[in-house]
Design an enzyme around this catalytic site. Structure first.
Site, short mmCIF file in Angstrom:
data_model
loop_
_atom_site.label_atom_id
_atom_site.label_comp_id
_atom_site.label_asym_id
_atom_site.label_seq_id
_atom_site.Cartn_x
_atom_site.Cartn_y
_atom_site.Cartn_z
CG ASP A 238 -48.31 -68.14 29.46
OD1 ASP A 238 -49.36 -68.69 29.87
OD2 ASP A 238 -47.41 -68.76 28.87
CD GLU B 13 -45.52 -68.76 24.56
OE1 GLU B 13 -45.11 -69.90 24.25
OE2 GLU B 13 -45.75 -68.42 25.73
CG HIS C 294 -47.88 -73.34 26.83
ND1 HIS C 294 -46.78 -73.21 27.65
CD2 HIS C 294 -48.45 -74.52 27.18
CE1 HIS C 294 -46.70 -74.25 28.45
NE2 HIS C 294 -47.69 -75.06 28.19
CG ASP D 292 -44.33 -65.75 29.52
OD1 ASP D 292 -43.59 -66.03 30.47
OD2 ASP D 292 -44.81 -66.61 28.76
CG ASP E 139 -39.59 -64.78 29.31
OD1 ASP E 139 -40.27 -65.02 28.31
OD2 ASP E 139 -39.83 -65.31 30.42
#
Length: 339
Positions: free
Chosen positions: A288, A126, A283, A124, A224
């Site tokens: 996550d 960022e 986040h 996941d 993603d």
């Protein structure tokens, strides 16, 4: 990157739920390797199953009884079998139905070393962002986490995390810092994306993924891989890594398995429906990923056959049919630089 994902509709519609099949992975099974021959053999075996067998009538009758049970009756029966009792009523029904189904089919000796991935790699990302996510803004990955789930022990076995220095927009917006908790100092000291990707490849190879053990990537939605990784590879002038060209979109898997609409497959809602709370900082890419991994583990425990359902081809997002041969991702390799 939940907020960015929620603001953008996914382009590929859910695939219709597949017919009931035995769970792909359960604790205590031997690690399995998947070859083309094994896949073909098991595909032909599955297609020859006789669903007129009386065992399926027994399963249907049992499902009818379960459908009429109250939530407290469901929890009591699950506790009797030492199964997880948390979750909304529909989840409890699905869990109990799968338990009975597996027991019946095992009695008929129809479950025997089903093909599965030995590991699932949950990712996941960022990425850089601005408030409102203007369409011209180029998102760059600033955190690359991987959480390794052992599908046999049903545990998180290991994790990887590195931050990434952005190139196009090296200065993070205040919105991005507040959302992700990633500070300017962190990304300033980080490696650029190609070096971090090389570190990911080395980490995965050290764990013999794609060589000794079969594995698949898993994400919370399509963005993603189809968006963030795709854009980042272009920014960094490298080709898209082959090991990430197919993945499990857990939102689709969750929606199809528990029979819920797309608007109930947000991370926090999935956790809530399964009777779990978010653990960590929302986040944070690593946190996550760990929470997504918890959902994947619970789904495997409930009898879900987690398998690849999306891929990227020619830069375009595509759906993978549930009837496609089961195959793991290739051994990770660092992609070449673009010409």
């Amino acid at each position: 990157m939940e907020e960015q994902k929620e603001n953008r509709p996914e382009a590929v519609p859910d695939e219709a739920p597949a017919p009931p099949v035995p769970a792909a992975c359960s604790p205590g099974r031997q690690h399995c390797r998947i070859s083309d021959q094994e896949t073909n053999d098991k595909t032909s075996t599955a297609s020859s199953n006789d669903f007129s067998d009386p065992v399926y009538k027994e399963i249907a009758i049992t499902n009818g009884y379960i459908n009429r049970m109250t939530r407290e009756e469901l929890r009591s029966k699950l506790a009797e079998f030492k199964l997880e009792t948390r979750g909304v009523k529909d989840v409890l029904k699905k869990r109990l139905k799968n338990y009975y189904k597996k027991q019946k089919l095992m009695q008929k000796e129809q479950i025997s070393g089903q093909s599965c991935y030995d590991y699932i790699c949950v990712v996941d990302f960022e990425a850089t962002c601005e408030e409102g996510n203007p369409p011209e803004f180029v998102h760059e990955i600033i955190e690359f986490p991987v959480v390794l789930v052992n599908t046999h022990t049903l545990e998180i076995e290991d994790s990887f995390q590195q931050y990434v220095k952005p190139e196009i927009n090296p200065k993070l917006s205040n919105f991005c810092i507040n959302l992700t908790g990633i500070t300017q100092d962190i990304v300033d000291k980080a490696d650029t994306f190609p070096q971090v990707l090389q570190n990911v490849v080395d980490w995965m190879r050290q764990r013999e993924l794609g060589t000794k053990y079969s594995y698949s990537m898993l994400t919370d939605g399509s963005w993603d891989m189809s968006k963030f990784l795709n854009i980042q590879c272009r920014v960094s002038r490298i080709k898209y890594p082959s090991f990430a060209k197919k993945w499990i979109n857990i939102r689709k898997s969750y929606g199809n398995f528990y029979k819920v609409p797309r608007n109930q497959t947000k991370l926090t809602i999935m956790l809530e429906k399964l009777g779990m709370n978010y653990d960590g900082r929302p986040h944070s890419g690593l946190d996550d990923s760990k929470n997504i991994a918890r959902i994947a583990i619970r789904m495997l425990q409930d009898g879900c056959d987690l398998r690849v359902n999306e891929r990227i081809h020619g830069g375009q997002l595509m759906t993978v049919s549930s009837s496609a041969p089961l195959e793991g991702a290739p051994a990770p390799q660092m992609p070449r630089y673009r010409n």
